[in-house]
Design an enzyme around this catalytic site. Structure first.
Site, PDB file in Angstrom:
ATOM      1  N   HIS A   1       0.241  17.673 -26.525  1.00  0.00           N
ATOM      2  CA  HIS A   1       0.280  16.479 -26.850  1.00  0.00           C
ATOM      3  C   HIS A   1      -0.838  14.524 -26.838  1.00  0.00           C
ATOM      4  CE1 HIS A   1       3.610  16.896 -23.887  1.00  0.00           C
ATOM      5  NE2 HIS A   1       3.291  15.655 -23.124  1.00  0.00           N
TER       6      HIS A   1
ATOM      7  N   HIS B   1       8.147  10.449 -27.876  1.00  0.00           N
ATOM      8  CA  HIS B   1       7.538  11.117 -27.137  1.00  0.00           C
ATOM      9  C   HIS B   1       8.047  12.541 -27.802  1.00  0.00           C
ATOM     10  CE1 HIS B   1       4.372  13.008 -24.467  1.00  0.00           C
ATOM     11  NE2 HIS B   1       5.460  12.965 -23.841  1.00  0.00           N
TER      12      HIS B   1
ATOM     13  N   ARG C   1       1.001  -0.716  -0.266  1.00  0.00           N
ATOM     14  CA  ARG C   1      -0.121  -0.295  -0.084  1.00  0.00           C
ATOM     15  C   ARG C   1       0.887   1.596   0.190  1.00  0.00           C
ATOM     16  NH1 ARG C   1      -2.915  -3.046   3.275  1.00  0.00           N
ATOM     17  NH2 ARG C   1      -4.630  -3.730   3.248  1.00  0.00           N
TER      18      ARG C   1
ATOM     19  N   LYS D   1       7.428  23.100 -13.364  1.00  0.00           N
ATOM     20  CA  LYS D   1       6.269  22.069 -12.539  1.00  0.00           C
ATOM     21  C   LYS D   1       5.920  22.614 -11.299  1.00  0.00           C
ATOM     22  CE  LYS D   1       5.285  18.033 -14.142  1.00  0.00           C
ATOM     23  NZ  LYS D   1       5.334  16.408 -14.628  1.00  0.00           N
TER      24      LYS D   1
ATOM     25  N   HIS E   1       0.480  12.226 -29.033  1.00  0.00           N
ATOM     26  CA  HIS E   1      -0.457  10.919 -28.591  1.00  0.00           C
ATOM     27  C   HIS E   1      -0.584  10.224 -29.998  1.00  0.00           C
ATOM     28  CE1 HIS E   1      -0.609  11.898 -24.097  1.00  0.00           C
ATOM     29  NE2 HIS E   1       0.176  11.295 -24.565  1.00  0.00           N
TER      30      HIS E   1
ATOM     31  N   GLU F   1       9.985  19.269 -23.979  1.00  0.00           N
ATOM     32  CA  GLU F   1       8.887  19.879 -22.957  1.00  0.00           C
ATOM     33  C   GLU F   1       9.114  21.242 -22.307  1.00  0.00           C
ATOM     34  OE1 GLU F   1       6.528  17.401 -22.616  1.00  0.00           O
ATOM     35  OE2 GLU F   1       6.844  16.027 -22.812  1.00  0.00           O
TER      36      GLU F   1
ATOM     37  N   ASN G   1      -0.065  19.526 -21.330  1.00  0.00           N
ATOM     38  CA  ASN G   1      -0.677  18.802 -21.785  1.00  0.00           C
ATOM     39  C   ASN G   1      -0.700  19.034 -23.425  1.00  0.00           C
ATOM     40  OD1 ASN G   1      -0.527  16.315 -20.939  1.00  0.00           O
ATOM     41  ND2 ASN G   1      -1.997  16.970 -19.347  1.00  0.00           N
TER      42      ASN G   1
ATOM     43  N   ARG H   1      -2.466  21.843 -14.279  1.00  0.00           N
ATOM     44  CA  ARG H   1      -1.885  20.679 -14.706  1.00  0.00           C
ATOM     45  C   ARG H   1      -2.048  20.329 -16.169  1.00  0.00           C
ATOM     46  NH1 ARG H   1       0.404  15.853 -11.037  1.00  0.00           N
ATOM     47  NH2 ARG H   1       2.142  15.924 -12.528  1.00  0.00           N
TER      48      ARG H   1
ATOM     49  N   GLU I   1      -4.748  17.428 -11.531  1.00  0.00           N
ATOM     50  CA  GLU I   1      -4.893  18.080 -12.671  1.00  0.00           C
ATOM     51  C   GLU I   1      -6.587  18.174 -13.035  1.00  0.00           C
ATOM     52  OE1 GLU I   1      -2.516  16.021 -15.882  1.00  0.00           O
ATOM     53  OE2 GLU I   1      -4.222  16.204 -17.255  1.00  0.00           O
TER      54      GLU I   1
ATOM     55  N   LYS J   1       3.034  11.598 -10.955  1.00  0.00           N
ATOM     56  CA  LYS J   1       2.047  10.548 -11.862  1.00  0.00           C
ATOM     57  C   LYS J   1       2.903   9.370 -12.632  1.00  0.00           C
ATOM     58  CE  LYS J   1      -0.703  14.067 -14.430  1.00  0.00           C
ATOM     59  NZ  LYS J   1      -0.674  14.165 -16.356  1.00  0.00           N
TER      60      LYS J   1
HETATM   61  N1  LIG Z   1       5.137  10.821 -15.049  1.00  0.00           N
HETATM   62  C1  LIG Z   1       4.934  11.457 -15.936  1.00  0.00           C
HETATM   63  O1  LIG Z   1       4.395  12.715 -15.663  1.00  0.00           O
HETATM   64  C2  LIG Z   1       5.008  11.730 -16.906  1.00  0.00           C
HETATM   65  C3  LIG Z   1       5.465  12.474 -18.421  1.00  0.00           C
HETATM   66  C4  LIG Z   1       6.470  12.994 -18.934  1.00  0.00           C
HETATM   67  C5  LIG Z   1       6.475  11.610 -19.573  1.00  0.00           C
HETATM   68  N2  LIG Z   1       6.151  10.342 -19.352  1.00  0.00           N
HETATM   69  C6  LIG Z   1       6.615   9.269 -19.546  1.00  0.00           C
HETATM   70  O2  LIG Z   1       8.018   9.280 -19.672  1.00  0.00           O
HETATM   71  C7  LIG Z   1       8.367   7.972 -20.364  1.00  0.00           C
HETATM   72  C8  LIG Z   1       9.440   8.351 -21.673  1.00  0.00           C
HETATM   73  O3  LIG Z   1      10.406   9.582 -20.778  1.00  0.00           O
HETATM   74  P1  LIG Z   1      12.545   9.040 -21.659  1.00  0.00           P
HETATM   75  O4  LIG Z   1      12.092   9.592 -22.726  1.00  0.00           O
HETATM   76  O5  LIG Z   1      13.088   9.264 -20.118  1.00  0.00           O
HETATM   77  O6  LIG Z   1      12.473   7.384 -22.069  1.00  0.00           O
HETATM   78  P2  LIG Z   1      12.597   6.196 -21.658  1.00  0.00           P
HETATM   79  O7  LIG Z   1      12.696   5.632 -20.395  1.00  0.00           O
HETATM   80  O8  LIG Z   1      12.863   5.330 -22.633  1.00  0.00           O
HETATM   81  O9  LIG Z   1      14.910   7.044 -21.673  1.00  0.00           O
HETATM   82  C9  LIG Z   1      15.370   7.215 -23.297  1.00  0.00           C
HETATM   83  C10 LIG Z   1      16.480   6.239 -23.728  1.00  0.00           C
HETATM   84  O10 LIG Z   1      17.049   6.968 -22.105  1.00  0.00           O
HETATM   85  C11 LIG Z   1      18.072   6.046 -22.413  1.00  0.00           C
HETATM   86  N3  LIG Z   1      18.409   6.438 -20.991  1.00  0.00           N
HETATM   87  C12 LIG Z   1      18.513   7.091 -20.368  1.00  0.00           C
HETATM   88  N4  LIG Z   1      19.232   7.294 -19.156  1.00  0.00           N
HETATM   89  C13 LIG Z   1      20.250   7.897 -19.629  1.00  0.00           C
HETATM   90  C14 LIG Z   1      21.472   7.780 -19.832  1.00  0.00           C
HETATM   91  N5  LIG Z   1      22.180   9.028 -19.038  1.00  0.00           N
HETATM   92  N6  LIG Z   1      22.618   8.021 -21.180  1.00  0.00           N
HETATM   93  C15 LIG Z   1      22.310   6.862 -22.077  1.00  0.00           C
HETATM   94  N7  LIG Z   1      21.367   6.992 -21.865  1.00  0.00           N
HETATM   95  C16 LIG Z   1      20.231   7.370 -21.156  1.00  0.00           C
HETATM   96  C17 LIG Z   1      17.076   4.761 -21.665  1.00  0.00           C
HETATM   97  O11 LIG Z   1      17.794   3.635 -21.668  1.00  0.00           O
HETATM   98  C18 LIG Z   1      16.490   5.403 -23.613  1.00  0.00           C
HETATM   99  O12 LIG Z   1      16.479   3.934 -24.509  1.00  0.00           O
HETATM  100  C19 LIG Z   1       7.585   7.180 -21.175  1.00  0.00           C
HETATM  101  O13 LIG Z   1       6.864   6.459 -21.190  1.00  0.00           O
HETATM  102  C20 LIG Z   1       6.250   8.416 -21.104  1.00  0.00           C
HETATM  103  O14 LIG Z   1       5.035   8.783 -20.751  1.00  0.00           O
HETATM  104  C21 LIG Z   1       5.667  10.832 -17.641  1.00  0.00           C
HETATM  105 ZN   LIG Z   2       5.594  14.654 -22.746  1.00  0.00          ZN
END
Ligand SMILES: NC(=O)c1ccc[n+]([C@@H]2O[C@H](COP(=O)([O-])OP(=O)(O)OC[C@H]3O[C@@H](n4cnc5c(N)ncnc54)[C@H](O)[C@@H]3O)[C@@H](O)[C@H]2O)c1
Ligand SMILES: [Zn+2]
Length: 362
Positions: free
Chosen positions: A244, A260, A117, A223, A248, A181, A241, A237, A233, A139
């Site tokens: 987005h 993304h 939990r 943020k 998407h 972003e 998006n 908040r 949200e 999130k």
């Molecule tokens: N929770 C939220 O508020 C929120 C907001 C925006 C996006 N997201 C989510 O985040 C995800 C995208 O995140 P992302 O762009 O970080 O993708 P990711 O985690 O896939 O990382 C992108 C790439 O970078 C690599 N990587 C990570 N750190 C590295 C480093 N220091 N050096 C070299 N390579 C590295 C990873 O292995 C991957 O190949 C999506 O799933 C999206 O839905 C969540």
């Molecule tokens: Zn985003």
């Protein structure tokens, strides 16, 4: 080192931003318990895991390494991490640390939110996107074959530790995705920051440390402010998006070729064009948005697909209420609104006009 607070009363937490912070983890996080699970992935582990493990000292430290890519943000991996926690008899006083990009952060956060939990959760984001966006705000989620982020929870971390040095190993493509972003914050919230980004786009592309540090800090401040005002949200908040909903649709239809941040960039250009066509955003501001995205090596032209396909994907957006599409739209540099859109012809016209306008320039 900079410290920003996300103000959520008793759940408030610090975001530490600086260089060489991995070495200082035990000083920054003195409250860490004895049992710690680090979740990371196969790309990040060989680069940074050892440093982090060494800094955390000698409690019961367990590591769970997942594969790379969006597909890893799955219920399958969620179950596996739960298996790891249970196999090591982790109790409710344990902590989960996410060391990685948004995929690792979202997955590990959902594990932390639900194991017994809810246990303490810490974010050590290693991509620019995770540092400026996904690690802050609570999130957490995993994907379902029926859609992205369909299973998740709001669950705030205890602290976020951002070591900007680790951006050095990111690919140019992943780095640029984070910039999408960063630009978003300027458009929706802070005209001065947008101007600063225009003036420093080349420094940012070259990952000049001071410029990167400022862009990360200002993005986190914005943020943090928005999350503190509207954690769940209900209104403000949602502005995060911007781009987005269009994005998407691009991601869902081209998941193997568009990342993304790239989809968000093209989506932002379309949102700006939509408002320009209604005379609600000046030609000049729409052009500035497009130019800054391009200066940061981001796409402003969406892949071509039939309107019915756009419509289909966009209707699945979480912001759709009572069947009505709601879009985040810029009204000026530094301001945006959330608006119900019923006229699909206008959406279509923005998509195609933007694309042809962009093609003319290219
Ligand atoms: N929770 C939220 O508020 C929120 C907001 C925006 C996006 N997201 C989510 O985040 C995800 C995208 O995140 P992302 O762009 O970080 O993708 P990711 O985690 O896939 O990382 C992108 C790439 O970078 C690599 N990587 C990570 N750190 C590295 C480093 N220091 N050096 C070299 N390579 C590295 C990873 O292995 C991957 O190949 C999506 O799933 C999206 O839905 C969540
Ligand atoms: Zn985003």
């Amino acid at each position: 080192m900079q410290c920003i607070t996300v103000g959520l009363d008793e759940r408030s937490y610090p975001i530490y931003i600086g260089r060489d912070l991995f070495a200082q983890l035990s000083r920054l996080l003195p409250q860490l318990p004895n049992q710690i699970l680090i979740v990371t992935n196969q790309i990040v582990a060989p680069l940074y895991l050892e440093q982090v493990q060494q800094a955390l000292g000698d409690g019961q430290l367990v590591t769970h390494i997942i594969g790379d890519g969006e597909g890893e943000k799955s219920l399958h991996n969620y179950q596996h991490i739960m298996d790891t926690l249970i196999a090591h008899s982790f109790n409710r006083d344990c902590a989960v640390i996410a060391l990685g990009g948004g995929v690792v952060g979202d997955l590990a956060g959902f594990v932390a939110a639900t194991y017994q939990r809810g246990v303490d959760f810490y974010q050590i984001p290693t991509t620019l996107l995770a540092q400026v966006d996904s690690s802050v705000g609570g999130k957490t989620a995993v994907n379902h074959p029926g859609g992205k982020n369909l299973i998740g929870a709001f669950y705030q971390p205890r602290a976020v530790i951002i070591d900007t040095d680790c951006l050095a190993t990111l690919t140019d493509r992943d780095y640029a995705c984070g910039l999408a972003e960063v630009i978003k914050y300027g458009i929706i919230h802070d005209a001065q920051f947008f101007e600063w980004l225009e003036a420093h786009s080349q420094d940012l592309i070259q990952r000049e440390p001071q410029a990167v540090a400022y862009a990360v800090r200002r993005s986190c401040e914005i943020k943090a402010e928005i999350v503190a005002a509207d954690e769940r949200e209900q209104n403000q908040r949602a502005l995060l998006n911007l781009g987005h909903t269009f994005g998407h649709a691009i991601e869902a239809s081209h998941y193997d070729s568009w990342h993304h941040g790239e989809a968000v960039a093209a989506g932002t250009a379309i949102a700006a064009e939509f408002m320009r066509q209604q005379d609600e955003l000046s030609d000049q501001d729409a052009e500035r948005i497009r130019r800054l995205l391009q200066a940061c090596n981001l796409p402003v032209v969406a892949p071509s697909m039939p309107l019915s396909q756009w419509q289909d994907y966009m209707q699945r957006d979480k912001k759709v209420k009572a069947g009505q599409l709601r879009l985040v739209l810029p009204t000026a540099i530094g301001a945006a609104c959330l608006r119900t859109v019923t006229d699909w012809d206008r959406v279509a016209s923005a998509i195609s006009a933007c694309n042809s306008a962009c093609n003319e320039h290219d």
